[in-house]
Design an enzyme around this catalytic site. Structure first.
Site, PDB file in Angstrom:
ATOM      1  N   THR A   1       0.825  -1.218   0.000  1.00  0.00           N
ATOM      2  CA  THR A   1       0.000   0.000   0.000  1.00  0.00           C
ATOM      3  C   THR A   1       0.854   1.259   0.000  1.00  0.00           C
ATOM      4  O   THR A   1       0.547   2.231  -0.699  1.00  0.00           O
ATOM      5  CB  THR A   1      -0.937   0.011   1.217  1.00  0.00           C
ATOM      6  OG1 THR A   1      -1.763  -1.154   1.196  1.00  0.00           O
ATOM      7  CG2 THR A   1      -1.829   1.244   1.214  1.00  0.00           C
TER       8      THR A   1
ATOM      9  N   HIS B   1      -8.925  -6.750   3.343  1.00  0.00           N
ATOM     10  CA  HIS B   1      -7.516  -7.069   3.600  1.00  0.00           C
ATOM     11  C   HIS B   1      -7.390  -8.522   4.023  1.00  0.00           C
ATOM     12  O   HIS B   1      -8.258  -9.071   4.692  1.00  0.00           O
ATOM     13  CB  HIS B   1      -6.983  -6.162   4.712  1.00  0.00           C
ATOM     14  CG  HIS B   1      -5.482  -6.076   4.766  1.00  0.00           C
ATOM     15  ND1 HIS B   1      -4.697  -7.163   5.078  1.00  0.00           N
ATOM     16  CD2 HIS B   1      -4.628  -5.048   4.550  1.00  0.00           C
ATOM     17  CE1 HIS B   1      -3.419  -6.798   5.053  1.00  0.00           C
ATOM     18  NE2 HIS B   1      -3.349  -5.522   4.730  1.00  0.00           N
TER      19      HIS B   1
ATOM     20  N   ASP C   1      -4.847  -0.833  -4.771  1.00  0.00           N
ATOM     21  CA  ASP C   1      -3.456  -0.557  -4.406  1.00  0.00           C
ATOM     22  C   ASP C   1      -2.511  -1.711  -4.711  1.00  0.00           C
ATOM     23  O   ASP C   1      -1.351  -1.491  -5.049  1.00  0.00           O
ATOM     24  CB  ASP C   1      -3.346  -0.140  -2.935  1.00  0.00           C
ATOM     25  CG  ASP C   1      -3.864  -1.195  -1.967  1.00  0.00           C
ATOM     26  OD1 ASP C   1      -4.483  -2.186  -2.419  1.00  0.00           O
ATOM     27  OD2 ASP C   1      -3.669  -1.028  -0.741  1.00  0.00           O
TER      28      ASP C   1
END
Length: 652
Positions: A300, A415, A474
């Site tokens: 990220t 995530h 990302d």
């Protein structure tokens, strides 16, 4: 039986050689079962057998300087340390599909916050990686190993000489199969495959120390090649779009781990991302369907770095951790000097990925971290605040910013290991044998709902009509360790070529009043800064930029990956194999040669800029270098930014 075993073990060299053999077997088992090293021929298979020997002789050789019981304890300690390093790489590889670097180990603050992912990746069978350590400990405690006699220095020297010979032979064979292995070390997998895990760790340590010294010896002359390359490859903005969003606020939204394969996909007849799907047809939205992430180990933080600077991330470690105090000419600083206020909002601690240091170099005035949010137990999961409460609580902070502003928002819920609390989302799960892949679709659905909520809240706040929203994936969420389940999801076998295509991530640019479209040109993170600045009517000719405006009529469609692989509309290069697009058929290497030369040169020159901190020697016309002392994230971020009187006078 114990006496017989003891008499055998305590013969000269038996313990030393036996421990090395056990560890060698363990390493070979790891190579075969845990790491995907891409073995392609007999030489590489042979080197996989050979490469552990030199480093094991080297490290265990230090135990020979001890005598008596101390030698056995020294062997035990060395065995445990090496086992721990090996196992740490196994766990790290299971998610990142990469190997640990020294900078990664040194970032203890981040490592602590990543513990949940580490535990999720551990398995009961992992006890195997310490079985030899336990065996040595048992032999010591039960006194099977007797005090060892002192070794003559000549014999010890012979061990180290043997280590050097084995390494020299190893390196020579490796260079024969893969020339310039160490000088073109874009991919850590190659170093491990050819030289071994521990030789890689030594190489990484040397490289890290070398990079630290590069800035000390750099000079303005080092910028010559960089500026020549950038100027030769610059693309002009498209006059149709230049300045179309001039004066608008800009909000960047980092879509955590979101890959493009979920866009438009359904599970049991339900869309995974219905809101993002609707934006593709929105008349004020640009959607880029051939957009790839280009991150390295910084994940990220690497994406943030590229979006702000149009420079590549480092081949090892993270820019945010290693080069946070460099001089940069980042987009927030560029816009600040055009009258924008700048901010970043994140439902995690300010020190994660060293953001409280990195953002100062970017020229970000305000940083609203987790201390500005209600981090109650119900709304926190994994790495911080869930996306829905994060967006909801962010609206007052956005409203407090002086307009026009640029704000960066980082989501967290989608995530690894892709789990949700009960009741957070009502969406069917897949039924593969891979829980990570199954959960990914639910967390992606939750993210989509949170984005829709945020758009609605922006409209209610009155900010939407004068705000350009840039949303981007990302980095990957599903690594190639999950290719079996992904083959089931995609309906085709996912190999090296297919995995490269899966590195597409979404890019949406929504600007009310600006006519958008679906853009098919190939691009990546590096290209976004010029694209956005040109939409805002900001010239970029004087800035060092390795990217290319995605809306330019001359946009350069070569997308380098950090390890030296790349993709273009015509070909894809993976592990130095060339494939034709879109069939995935292997073609002659010459088809990839020209693009490969560009990729290699651009990566090398960008690294030169970052490692040498070369931008301190270059001041673009009309741009004032960032003074890190002007930024302070320890004071109340809701207070107005204190203008520097001299700068305020200059702006007027």
């Amino acid at each position: 039986m114990r006496n017989k075993l003891s008499s055998q073990i305590n013969k000269p060299w038996t313990l030393f050689i036996g421990v090395i053999l056990l560890f060698w077997l363990k390493m070979y088992a790891v190579y075969q079962t845990e790491f995907d090293l891409g073995i392609q021929n007999g030489m590489q298979s042979f080197l996989l057998v050979l490469n552990p020997i030199s480093s094991l002789l080297l490290f265990f050789g230090f135990a020979l300087f001890f005598k008596g019981r101390k030698r056995a304890w020294a062997i035990l300690i060395i065995d445990f340390v090496l086992s721990f390093i090996l196992y740490a790489n196994v766990v790290y590889y299971r998610f990142f599909n990469d190997f640990i670097t020294l900078p990664t180990v040194m970032h203890t603050n981040d490592a602590g916050e990543l513990k949940d992912s580490a535990f999720a990746l551990m398995q009961f069978s992992d006890a195997f990686y310490f079985i030899d350590t336990l065996l040595i400990l048992s032999l010591i405690l039960f006194k099977v190993i007797k005090p060892q006699v002192a070794m003559k220095k000549k014999k010890i020297a012979l061990v180290f000489a043997s280590a050097a010979v084995f390494f020299t032979v190893n390196l020579g064979l490796a260079e024969a199969d893969r020339p310039e292995l160490l000088t073109r070390a874009f991919d850590r997998t190659y170093i491990v495959k050819y030289l071994g895990q521990f030789n890689y760790q030594i190489f990484d340590a040397v490289t890290t120390v070398k990079s630290s010294s590069q800035s000390a010896f750099a000079s303005s002359d080092d910028l010559t090649d960089v500026r020549n390359f950038v100027e030769a490859n610059r693309t002009e903005p498209n006059p149709e779009y230049f300045g179309k969003a001039e004066g608008m606020n800009v909000i960047y939204i980092s879509l955590e781990s979101l890959q493009s394969f979920v866009i438009g996909r359904e599970v049991d007849g339900q869309e995974v991302t219905p809101f993002l799907n609707s934006l593709i047809e929105d008349q004020n939205t640009f959607y880029f369907d051939n957009f790839f992430h280009q991150v390295g180990q910084g994940k990220t933080s690497d994406a943030e770095f590229m979006m702000a600077n149009s420079l590549y991330p480092l081949p090892s470690g993270s820019v945010a951790m290693e080069k946070a105090r460099n001089t940069y000419q980042a987009q927030p600083a560029i816009l600040e000097q055009k009258g924008y206020s700048t901010a970043s909002l994140h439902g995690n601690g300010k020190t994660f990925w060293n953001r409280d240091e990195m953002y100062k170099s970017f020229g970000i005035q305000k940083f609203f971290d987790s201390s500005y949010y209600d981090m109650n137990e119900e709304d926190v999961h994994n790495y911080g605040l869930k996306d829905k409460p994060f967006f909801e609580q962010s609206i007052p902070y956005l409203e407090s910013l002086e307009q026009p502003f640029e704000a960066k928002m980082l989501t967290l819920s989608n995530h690894f290991p892709f789990t949700m609390d009960e009741g957070d989302v009502d969406f069917p799960t897949l039924e593969t044998n891979d829980s990570v892949v199954n959960g990914y679709f639910q967390t992606a659905k939750y993210m989509d709902e949170s984005i829709e909520q945020f758009f609605n809240d922006l409209k209610e706040s009155g900010l939407y009509d004068n705000t350009m929203i840039v949303m981007y994936g990302d980095h990957y969420g599903i690594s190639n360790n999950h290719n079996t389940a992904m083959s089931e999801v995609m309906g085709e076998e996912v190999g090296a070529y297919e995995n490269a295509q899966l590195q597409r991530v979404p890019l949406f640019i929504t600007a009310p009043g600006v006519e958008g479209k679906q853009v098919h040109e190939y691009g990546g993170h590096m290209d976004v800064r010029d694209t956005v600045l040109h939409l805002l009517g900001v010239e970029t000719d004087d800035f060092i930029s390795f990217g290319s405006d995605l809306l330019s009529e001359d946009h350069r469609e070569i997308v380098p990956f950090r390890n030296g692989d790349f993709v273009t509309p015509e070909v894809t290069s993976v592990n130095e194999k060339c494939y034709a697009n879109p069939t995935g058929e292997k073609v002659d290497a010459e088809a990839c040669e020209q693009a490969g030369q560009f990729v290699e040169e651009s990566l090398e020159l960008s690294d030169k800029v970052v490692y040498g901190d070369l931008l301190r020697f270059y001041e673009p016309e009309g741009f004032t270098p960032v003074d890190r002392n002007d930024y302070n994230y320890t004071v109340d971020q809701m207070e107005p930014v204190q203008e520097d009187p001299a700068q305020e006078k200059e702006q007027k």
